[in-house]
Design a protein around this motif. Sequence first.
Motif, mmCIF file in Angstrom:
data_model
loop_
_atom_site.group_PDB
_atom_site.id
_atom_site.type_symbol
_atom_site.label_atom_id
_atom_site.label_comp_id
_atom_site.label_asym_id
_atom_site.label_seq_id
_atom_site.Cartn_x
_atom_site.Cartn_y
_atom_site.Cartn_z
ATOM 1 N N ASP A 66 0.806 -1.227 0.000
ATOM 2 C CA ASP A 66 0.000 0.000 0.000
ATOM 3 C C ASP A 66 0.836 1.272 0.000
ATOM 4 O O ASP A 66 0.971 1.934 -1.029
ATOM 5 N N LYS A 89 1.375 8.815 -2.393
ATOM 6 C CA LYS A 89 0.807 9.627 -1.314
ATOM 7 C C LYS A 89 1.829 9.731 -0.197
ATOM 8 O O LYS A 89 2.377 8.722 0.247
ATOM 9 N N LYS A 92 -3.385 -1.880 -7.265
ATOM 10 C CA LYS A 92 -3.227 -0.473 -6.883
ATOM 11 C C LYS A 92 -2.688 0.345 -8.054
ATOM 12 O O LYS A 92 -3.156 1.462 -8.310
ATOM 13 N N ARG A 136 -9.703 6.246 -7.208
ATOM 14 C CA ARG A 136 -8.684 5.909 -6.202
ATOM 15 C C ARG A 136 -9.298 5.788 -4.812
ATOM 16 O O ARG A 136 -8.763 5.099 -3.939
ATOM 17 N N LEU A 139 -9.641 2.595 -2.808
ATOM 18 C CA LEU A 139 -8.598 2.044 -1.933
ATOM 19 C C LEU A 139 -8.862 2.375 -0.471
ATOM 20 O O LEU A 139 -8.178 1.890 0.423
ATOM 21 N N ASN A 140 -9.855 3.224 -0.227
ATOM 22 C CA ASN A 140 -10.202 3.579 1.150
ATOM 23 C C ASN A 140 -11.141 2.572 1.797
ATOM 24 O O ASN A 140 -11.601 2.798 2.917
HETATM 25 N N1 GLY Z 1 -3.646 4.175 0.668
HETATM 26 C C1 GLY Z 1 -4.641 4.659 -0.203
HETATM 27 C C2 GLY Z 1 -4.116 5.296 -1.429
HETATM 28 O O1 GLY Z 1 -2.943 5.221 -1.697
HETATM 29 O O2 GLY Z 1 -4.880 5.883 -2.172
#
Ligand code: GLY
Length: 236
Positions: free
Chosen positions: A24, A30, A108, A122, A125-126
């Motif tokens: 992740d 991020k 991802k 995106r 992913l939450n």
């Molecule tokens: N951990 C969530 C993202 O990278 O969007």
Amino acid sequence: FAAASFLRGIRFIQVPTTLLAAVDSSVGGKTAIDLPAGKNLAGAFCQPSLVLCDTDTLNSLPLDIFRDGCAEVIKYGVLGSRTLFDTLAEIPSGETLEAVVAACVEQKRDIVQCDEFDRGMRQLLNLGHTFGHVYEAAGGYAAYTHGEAVAAGMTQMLRWQIAHGFGGDFLLARLERLLARFGLPTAIDCDGDTLRRCLTHDKKAAGSRITVVVTERPGEGRLEELPLESLWEDMP
Ligand code: GLY
């Protein structure tokens, strides 16, 4: 975060040494730090030049740290891959671990390539993170690990969606069994006032609305926009 800020950004390489980072946080650019008001509230998007993941390193992790990362791995199974979800009947090791890490990173990567700056898909992913971030903040970022909070956050989201007519009973039962096998929690106590206070500061909230991830079957996550208060009213 330092690389993203120093001189307005310098190149950097991510070398994840936990399963959580490998699947992740090392991927997708991020960067952030937590503020007293909430998690990851100051940060920037800054893509690494390279992510170098050595699964032998992951094999050397203490079991509790390894299991903690498994919550994010299970998230990818619930969200986007029934095959991955089914593979996770056992704790992955050896070649299976390599394949599992690759499957998570590929999922991802595909999402981030479509929406690098988190304006749309995106947010998938939450999954598990809406309630998960509340549990982390309520516990002062010390009472629960990220993996524990995400695990309980996924089951709580399923309980919420079942109570609100989105379905998912069968998935909830399977997920609870899977998380228990991995030694991860299936619920964390949290009162309505704490939920309201923390969710109001959630980055995914916009005014009185919030976007959450619902899943009825493994691999079929989708986004739903809801009134924020529905997450603390009529909680199951
Ligand atoms: N951990 C969530 C993202 O990278 O969007």
